[in-house]
Design a protein around this motif. Structure first.
Motif, short mmCIF file in Angstrom:
data_model
loop_
_atom_site.label_atom_id
_atom_site.label_comp_id
_atom_site.label_asym_id
_atom_site.label_seq_id
_atom_site.Cartn_x
_atom_site.Cartn_y
_atom_site.Cartn_z
N ALA A 173 2.77 1.32 3.63
CA ALA A 173 3.88 2.50 3.27
C ALA A 173 2.86 3.47 2.87
O ALA A 173 3.45 4.28 1.68
N PHE A 233 -7.37 3.58 7.82
CA PHE A 233 -7.87 2.43 7.17
C PHE A 233 -7.71 1.26 8.26
O PHE A 233 -8.08 0.10 8.29
N GLU A 274 -7.64 3.67 -3.18
CA GLU A 274 -7.01 3.85 -1.48
C GLU A 274 -7.70 2.55 -0.84
O GLU A 274 -8.68 1.89 -1.02
N ALA A 275 -6.80 2.12 0.06
CA ALA A 275 -7.05 1.13 1.13
C ALA A 275 -8.07 1.81 2.22
O ALA A 275 -7.55 3.01 2.69
N THR A 284 19.93 16.10 2.21
CA THR A 284 20.69 17.13 1.22
C THR A 284 19.62 18.15 0.73
O THR A 284 18.46 17.51 0.63
N VAL A 325 9.64 21.08 4.15
CA VAL A 325 8.47 21.28 3.27
C VAL A 325 7.97 22.86 3.06
O VAL A 325 7.69 23.38 1.92
N ALA A 379 2.13 9.94 5.16
CA ALA A 379 1.70 10.77 6.03
C ALA A 379 0.92 11.86 5.31
O ALA A 379 1.09 12.23 3.96
N LEU A 390 0.93 -1.06 -0.03
CA LEU A 390 -0.02 0.04 0.10
C LEU A 390 0.92 1.22 -0.04
O LEU A 390 1.66 1.44 1.08
N ALA A 410 12.77 6.74 4.82
CA ALA A 410 11.76 5.92 4.19
C ALA A 410 12.10 4.88 3.30
O ALA A 410 11.65 3.83 3.39
N TRP A 417 13.03 11.43 3.19
CA TRP A 417 13.10 10.37 2.13
C TRP A 417 14.00 9.36 2.38
O TRP A 417 13.70 8.16 2.40
N ASP A 426 7.25 7.00 6.11
CA ASP A 426 6.75 8.12 7.01
C ASP A 426 5.40 7.83 7.91
O ASP A 426 5.21 8.42 8.97
N SER A 445 -2.17 2.33 -4.79
CA SER A 445 -1.58 3.55 -4.32
C SER A 445 -2.80 4.62 -4.62
O SER A 445 -3.41 4.42 -5.44
N LYS A 446 -3.13 5.43 -3.55
CA LYS A 446 -3.74 6.59 -3.77
C LYS A 446 -3.20 7.47 -4.86
O LYS A 446 -3.97 8.14 -5.62
C1 FAD Z 1 6.85 18.76 -0.24
C2 FAD Z 1 7.65 17.94 0.55
C3 FAD Z 1 9.17 18.27 0.30
C4 FAD Z 1 10.04 17.17 0.83
N1 FAD Z 1 11.22 17.45 0.76
C5 FAD Z 1 12.14 16.45 1.31
C6 FAD Z 1 13.49 16.81 1.10
O1 FAD Z 1 13.87 17.51 0.51
N2 FAD Z 1 14.50 15.71 1.67
C7 FAD Z 1 13.82 14.54 2.45
O2 FAD Z 1 14.56 13.87 2.83
N3 FAD Z 1 12.54 14.72 2.60
C8 FAD Z 1 11.70 15.21 2.12
N4 FAD Z 1 10.26 15.29 2.14
C9 FAD Z 1 9.94 14.15 3.00
C10 FAD Z 1 9.93 12.85 2.06
O3 FAD Z 1 9.23 13.14 0.84
C11 FAD Z 1 8.87 11.59 2.85
O4 FAD Z 1 9.89 11.33 3.72
C12 FAD Z 1 8.98 10.64 1.81
O5 FAD Z 1 8.00 11.03 0.69
C13 FAD Z 1 8.27 9.35 2.48
O6 FAD Z 1 7.90 8.30 1.65
P1 FAD Z 1 6.77 7.25 2.05
O7 FAD Z 1 6.90 6.25 1.20
O8 FAD Z 1 6.84 6.75 3.62
O9 FAD Z 1 5.56 7.98 1.98
P2 FAD Z 1 4.88 9.17 1.01
O10 FAD Z 1 5.62 9.86 0.32
O11 FAD Z 1 3.72 9.97 1.96
O12 FAD Z 1 3.78 8.05 0.10
C14 FAD Z 1 2.67 7.53 0.48
C15 FAD Z 1 2.09 6.95 -0.38
O13 FAD Z 1 1.06 5.96 0.17
C16 FAD Z 1 -0.25 6.36 -0.80
N5 FAD Z 1 -1.41 6.43 0.38
C17 FAD Z 1 -1.72 7.13 1.30
N6 FAD Z 1 -3.07 6.63 1.97
C18 FAD Z 1 -3.11 5.46 1.30
C19 FAD Z 1 -3.98 4.51 1.26
N7 FAD Z 1 -5.07 4.45 2.38
N8 FAD Z 1 -4.07 3.52 0.39
C20 FAD Z 1 -3.22 3.42 -0.68
N9 FAD Z 1 -2.55 4.30 -0.62
C21 FAD Z 1 -2.26 5.30 -0.02
C22 FAD Z 1 0.22 7.71 -1.32
O14 FAD Z 1 -0.71 7.92 -2.48
C23 FAD Z 1 1.60 7.56 -1.70
O15 FAD Z 1 1.85 7.04 -2.74
C24 FAD Z 1 9.34 16.23 1.49
C25 FAD Z 1 7.91 16.03 1.63
C26 FAD Z 1 7.44 16.89 0.91
C27 FAD Z 1 5.60 16.62 1.03
#
Ligand code: FAD
Length: 415
Positions: free
Chosen positions: A103, A245, A76-77, A314, A152, A106, A6, A287, A284, A276, A32-33
């Motif tokens: 996954a 969910f 979406e889940a 970075t 952000v 947030a 997810l 994660a 990033w 996250d 994925s959403k």
């Molecule tokens: C604007 C912005 C700038 C950033 N800049 C930096 C940076 O410069 N350096 C850095 O290290 N980090 C940065 N971050 C943080 C970084 O993007 C996150 O730490 C990282 O994206 C986390 O990845 P993730 O896979 O855990 O979750 P996310 O990137 O939040 O992805 C979650 C995924 O789950 C999906 N999803 C959510 N709910 C559901 C559901 N119920 N069912 C199915 N799918 C679902 C979403 O669509 C998405 O695909 C930034 C974040 C943002 C928003």
């Protein structure tokens, strides 16, 4: 074996790749959403017009075929049945899993400020839809305020620099990106942004939003009583994990989000998590690592989260690159801080204690990053390095053997 993932961002994608690496034949379904795969970290470059939507993608064009992954985007889940190992989806389908990776990341947190819940023109920045909405509203706005100066918030400001609007940033801490930067590194960015007209309000909180008769935000009242004009508010004041969910299940959650162990496992033996959604470190690289660890353990190869330096960031704003590792300020007097700066604005800082590096900042010239990484990787006791720390260069670590292989030159460092 059927793996269901997810989320399709840092943790989900890297978890999927790791599962495929370990298990070449298992069935993988990614749900994925999001409609497509993209990096949130570069959304500001989309807002500024430097990148197209396609250029936000961080996987190969043929990602799904290459790794033999089935894909359900914009789905979406909405519920989970752990007993029957089944996920309910927003399209009314139900999918079974043998192993599940959560996954889901947030969402933006909107602090409980007076009128926040009913104000129009208030947007978080978390996904591509938010960026599109901000770009649209920014064109109509005169005064844009960003609440929160973490990565952000600063991304939001930098994405809007060329919109020719009044830009202001409000932050409760005394500097920008306070988790990753110290005051010195922050002030370099502050000066560069101020030259572009951005106004900063530090050490202050937002107290109330003033609205017009249509419910649109018109002003942001600060904790000192002053009001900043504002007709578009971008909220970058933290995140909350996407775990709705999981309501009604026995999956353990805490204040940060999904609870996982160092193998990425939840309290359900068939369910893993990473990124996250766990709230461990909303950046990033963390994660990515958590996704890989969960994926590996799901597919049967044990891997553990041990890396102390997961908090590596970075960034590059206005052409000034910075790398930040670990803590940005010493926690107490027992830490030793080594500093170097030059007239060109290059800045280096290392924080160590008992010979171990706990944090570092490099700004401007990042060429020392290789040395720093090596010091950390080889666990060098920095108190026993014979040269001044910042005088070490990469070549000090290696010499070439007769077979042209690099090897570590331990003697020079008396370790
Ligand atoms: C604007 C912005 C700038 C950033 N800049 C930096 C940076 O410069 N350096 C850095 O290290 N980090 C940065 N971050 C943080 C970084 O993007 C996150 O730490 C990282 O994206 C986390 O990845 P993730 O896979 O855990 O979750 P996310 O990137 O939040 O992805 C979650 C995924 O789950 C999906 N999803 C959510 N709910 C559901 C559901 N119920 N069912 C199915 N799918 C679902 C979403 O669509 C998405 O695909 C930034 C974040 C943002 C928003």
């Amino acid at each position: 074996m059927k793996y269901v993932i997810l989320g399709s961002s840092a943790a989900g994608v890297n978890g999927a790749k790791e599962i495929r690496r370990v298990d070449p034949t298992g069935e993988i379904l990614m749900i994925s959403k999001d409609k497509f795969i993209y990096s949130r970290c570069i959304l500001h470059r989309y807002m500024s017009g430097e990148r197209t939507k396609d250029q936000l993608c961080f996987v190969e064009d043929d990602f799904f075929e290459r790794y033999n992954i089935d894909w359900m985007g914009r789905t979406e889940a909405i519920a989970l049945d752990t007993k029957n190992k089944e996920v309910s989806l927003s399209n009314n389908e139900k999918v079974k899993y043998d192993k599940l990776l959560i996954a889901t990341g947030a969402k933006s947190f909107f602090p409980p400020i007076e009128n926040m819940d009913k104000a129009k023109n208030v947007i978080g920045l978390r996904n591509i839809d938010d960026s599109v909405e901000i770009m649209k509203k920014a064109k109509e706005a005169d005064n844009i305020v960003v609440l929160g100066a973490g990565l952000v918030g600063v991304d939001a400001i930098s994405g809007l620099l060329n919109y020719n609007k009044n830009l202001a940033l409000v932050e409760v801490a005394d500097r920008l990106i306070s988790l990753q930067l110290d005051k010195k590194a922050s002030s370099t960015y502050e000066e560069a942004f101020e030259e572009k007209g951005v106004k900063f309000f530090f050490n202050i909180m937002a107290k109330k939003l003033n609205l017009n008769e249509k419910g649109e935000v018109k002003g942001l009242v600060l904790s000192d009583g002053n009001e900043i004009p504002c007709d578009l508010l971008i909220v970058a004041a933290g995140v909350r994990s996407n775990t709705e969910f999981l309501k009604g299940t026995n999956i353990e959650l805490d204040r940060g989000g999904l609870v996982i162990d160092s193998n990425g496992r939840t309290n359900d033996p068939y369910i893993y998590g990473g990124g996250d959604v766990t709230g461990w470190g909303p950046i990033w690289p963390v994660a990515v690592k958590e996704g890989i660890i969960a994926g590996s353990n799901m597919a049967g190869v044990s891997k553990e989260m041990t890396d102390f330096f997961v908090s590596k960031s970075t960034m590059n704003f206005l052409g000034i690159p910075t790398m930040s590792l670990g803590i940005s300020e010493p926690k107490d007097d027992s830490y030793i801080v080594e500093l170097e700066e030059d007239e060109k604005g290059n800045y280096k800082k290392i924080i160590h204690k008992d010979g171990k590096i706990h944090g570092a900042i490099l700004q401007g010239d990042l060429s020392y990053a290789g040395v720093l990484t090596q010091l950390i990787k080889d666990n060098i006791d920095v108190t026993r390095v014979k040269k001044p720390l910042f005088k070490i260069d990469y070549s000090d670590f290696f010499h070439t053997t007769d077979t042209f292989e690099f090897s570590y030159e331990k003697e020079g460092y008396n370790v």
